[in-house]
Design a protein around this motif. Structure first.
Motif, short mmCIF file in Angstrom:
data_model
loop_
_atom_site.label_atom_id
_atom_site.label_comp_id
_atom_site.label_asym_id
_atom_site.label_seq_id
_atom_site.Cartn_x
_atom_site.Cartn_y
_atom_site.Cartn_z
N ARG A 89 22.04 1.94 -5.69
CA ARG A 89 21.58 1.88 -4.17
C ARG A 89 20.28 2.06 -4.05
N VAL A 90 19.68 0.89 -3.82
CA VAL A 90 18.00 0.81 -3.68
C VAL A 90 17.56 0.51 -2.39
N PRO A 91 16.89 1.33 -1.74
CA PRO A 91 16.21 1.19 -0.40
C PRO A 91 15.57 -0.20 -0.49
N ARG A 92 15.76 -1.09 0.65
CA ARG A 92 15.01 -2.56 0.69
C ARG A 92 13.54 -2.46 0.51
N GLU A 93 12.91 -1.13 1.11
CA GLU A 93 11.53 -1.18 0.92
C GLU A 93 10.97 -0.99 -0.62
N GLU A 151 0.79 -1.29 -0.02
CA GLU A 151 0.03 -0.09 -0.07
C GLU A 151 0.94 1.34 0.01
N ALA A 152 1.99 1.15 0.80
CA ALA A 152 2.81 2.27 0.85
C ALA A 152 3.59 2.52 -0.47
N GLN A 153 3.93 1.59 -1.22
CA GLN A 153 4.57 1.76 -2.61
C GLN A 153 3.52 2.08 -3.55
N LYS A 154 2.29 1.74 -3.38
CA LYS A 154 1.38 2.23 -4.23
C LYS A 154 0.99 4.01 -4.02
N GLN A 155 0.81 4.16 -2.85
CA GLN A 155 0.55 5.38 -2.61
C GLN A 155 1.69 6.71 -2.93
N LYS A 156 2.92 6.02 -2.71
CA LYS A 156 4.05 6.81 -2.84
C LYS A 156 4.12 7.02 -4.57
N TYR A 157 3.99 5.94 -5.25
CA TYR A 157 4.51 5.97 -6.61
C TYR A 157 3.35 6.33 -7.68
N CYS A 158 2.20 5.74 -7.41
CA CYS A 158 1.21 5.59 -8.46
C CYS A 158 0.50 7.07 -8.68
N PRO A 159 0.15 7.77 -7.57
CA PRO A 159 -0.63 9.22 -7.89
C PRO A 159 0.28 9.95 -9.03
N ASP A 172 20.25 -2.51 4.84
CA ASP A 172 18.79 -2.02 4.42
C ASP A 172 18.95 -1.74 3.03
N THR A 173 19.84 -2.01 2.27
CA THR A 173 19.89 -1.41 0.87
C THR A 173 20.29 -2.58 -0.09
N TYR A 174 19.70 -2.72 -1.21
CA TYR A 174 20.12 -3.33 -2.31
C TYR A 174 21.04 -2.74 -3.19
N ILE A 175 22.00 -3.45 -3.48
CA ILE A 175 23.08 -2.79 -4.10
C ILE A 175 23.07 -3.83 -5.92
N LEU A 213 9.87 -5.15 -4.90
CA LEU A 213 8.20 -5.30 -5.19
C LEU A 213 7.77 -6.84 -4.90
N GLY A 214 6.94 -7.00 -3.96
CA GLY A 214 6.53 -8.46 -3.79
C GLY A 214 7.70 -8.85 -3.00
N ARG A 215 7.86 -10.37 -3.12
CA ARG A 215 9.16 -10.99 -2.18
C ARG A 215 10.10 -11.26 -3.20
N GLU A 216 11.18 -11.50 -2.52
CA GLU A 216 12.49 -11.77 -3.51
C GLU A 216 12.05 -13.15 -4.25
#
Ligand code: CAA
Length: 324
Positions: A162-166, A48-56, A90-93, A169-172
């Motif tokens: 550097r991509v924040p862990r949050e 929900e947080a990803q949708k609210q941040k990126y979709c609008p 907490d970061t994906y490289i 999308l979905g699970r690994e």
């Protein structure tokens, strides 16, 4: 969805809009098409947080998005990707190269697919939301193309990006299925693009044949031309009907979507290529000249047989659905 700033339209509405825009300009229709493709993984798998941040901002058009699946060694074989994502705190490289990415130079938000566990093959692929301003995100070579020249296509170079862990999308490990599902929803939109440009070729051929005088009258009076126009029209109508059917299945989240999306993309893009080529033939030498739009229709139609899976891959998808 309206709750995310959209207009609560159905897939068929996107298809109709893309068809009408492609009737004039395939490049312009790709703006809407890629926006839908890039946002679909977020709608399918986002929190929900990803949708609210990126979709609008994607719904309003304030920001553009893109879909980063293809790599130099992973085109038809999308699972052969070499881009890796390693978790560090907490970061994906992310490290790797994505290429032939539509909208790369103008997009703000990217859905990028990368290997989080190479040992697991397809089940080691994950999906990430990546912003263009993340450290280590770069645009590489910008391609020069045969058609759709109004739409930018470029490489994305990920160098210790550097991509924040949050932003996972979905699970690994769910990335490949997310990509395939997004393409199921998107292939009817490519089919619509193909129907639109095929209709453009037909419209051109009808108009030209009524105006062009040879052998003492408009060439539209010649049965040889009439039969060509009739064949073109019948093919466009058949492609359109199949495309709308696939779009309706997308609206229903039907289990038949994979099969019909591939079939619609296959049939409509082949029709687009045949009809736009015949449109040039109807106009003869004039059709070949860049003063008329027919040659652009043909160059633009060609990509619909290639992107979002070549038509050979669509046949493979259809056959696998038939035989499962
Ligand atoms: N929905 C959900 N899951 C799916 C799926 C779908 N449609 N298709 C496959 N999967 C799942 C399978 O069930 C399987 O999972 P399980 O093992 O759990 O059953 C897993 O994904 C692997 O599937 P496959 O064995 O079929 O994978 P594959 O590697 O043999 O083949 C492919 C897959 C169909 C060839 C695929 O690689 C493909 O579609 N290739 C074409 C790539 C493509 O379309 N690229 C487009 C780039 S984007 C673009 O072009 C945009 C633009 O510019 C406008």
């Amino acid at each position: 969805p309206e709750s995310l700033g959209g207009c609560e339209l159905r897939h068929i509405a996107v298809c109709l809009a893309v068809e009408e825009i492609a009737r004039v300009c395939v490049s312009s229709s790709l703006i809407l098409q890629v926006q839908a493709l890039g946002a679909t993984p977020i709608l399918l798998a986002g929190t929900e947080a990803q949708k609210q941040k990126y979709c609008p901002p994607l719904a309003s058009g304030e920001k553009l998005c893109a879909f980063g699946l293809t790599e130099p060694g992973a085109g038809s074989d999308a699972a052969a990707m070499a881009t890796i994502a390693e978790l560090s705190g907490d970061t994906y490289i992310l490290n790797g190269l994505k290429h032939f990415i539509s909208n790369a130079t103008v997009a703000d938000v990217f859905c990028i697919f990368a290997m989080t566990d190479r040992g697991k093959g397809i089940k080691g692929i994950s999906a990430f939301i990546v912003e263009k301003d993340f450290p280590g995100f770069h645009i590489g070579r910008v391609e020069k193309k045969m058609g759709i020249r109004g739409s930018p296509t470029a490489e994305i170079v990920l160098k210790d990006c550097r991509v924040p862990r949050e932003n996972l999308l979905g699970r690994e490990g769910e990335g490949f299925k997310i990509a395939m599902k997004a393409l199921d929803y998107s292939r009817p939109v490519i089919a619509s693009q193909a129907v639109g440009v095929a209709q453009a070729g037909l419209d051109f051929a009808v108009k030209y044949s009524k105006e062009r005088v040879q052998f003492g009258g408009p060439i539209a009076q010649l049965q040889g031309i009439q039969f060509m126009l009739a064949d073109m029209a019948a093919q466009v109508e058949a492609a359109r009907a199949l495309t709308y059917h696939a779009a309706a299945l997308a609206d229903e989240d039907s289990p038949q979507l994979t099969y019909f999306a591939a079939a619609a993309k296959l049939i409509a893009s082949d029709v687009a290529m045949r009809v736009t080529t015949d449109a040039i033939q109807v106009a003869g030498g004039y059709g070949y000249m860049i003063d008329f739009p027919a040659e652009r229709f043909m160059r633009d139609a060609k990509i619909t047989q290639i992107y979002e899976g070549t038509n050979q891959i669509q046949r493979l998808v259809i056959a696998r659905q038939l035989l499962k």
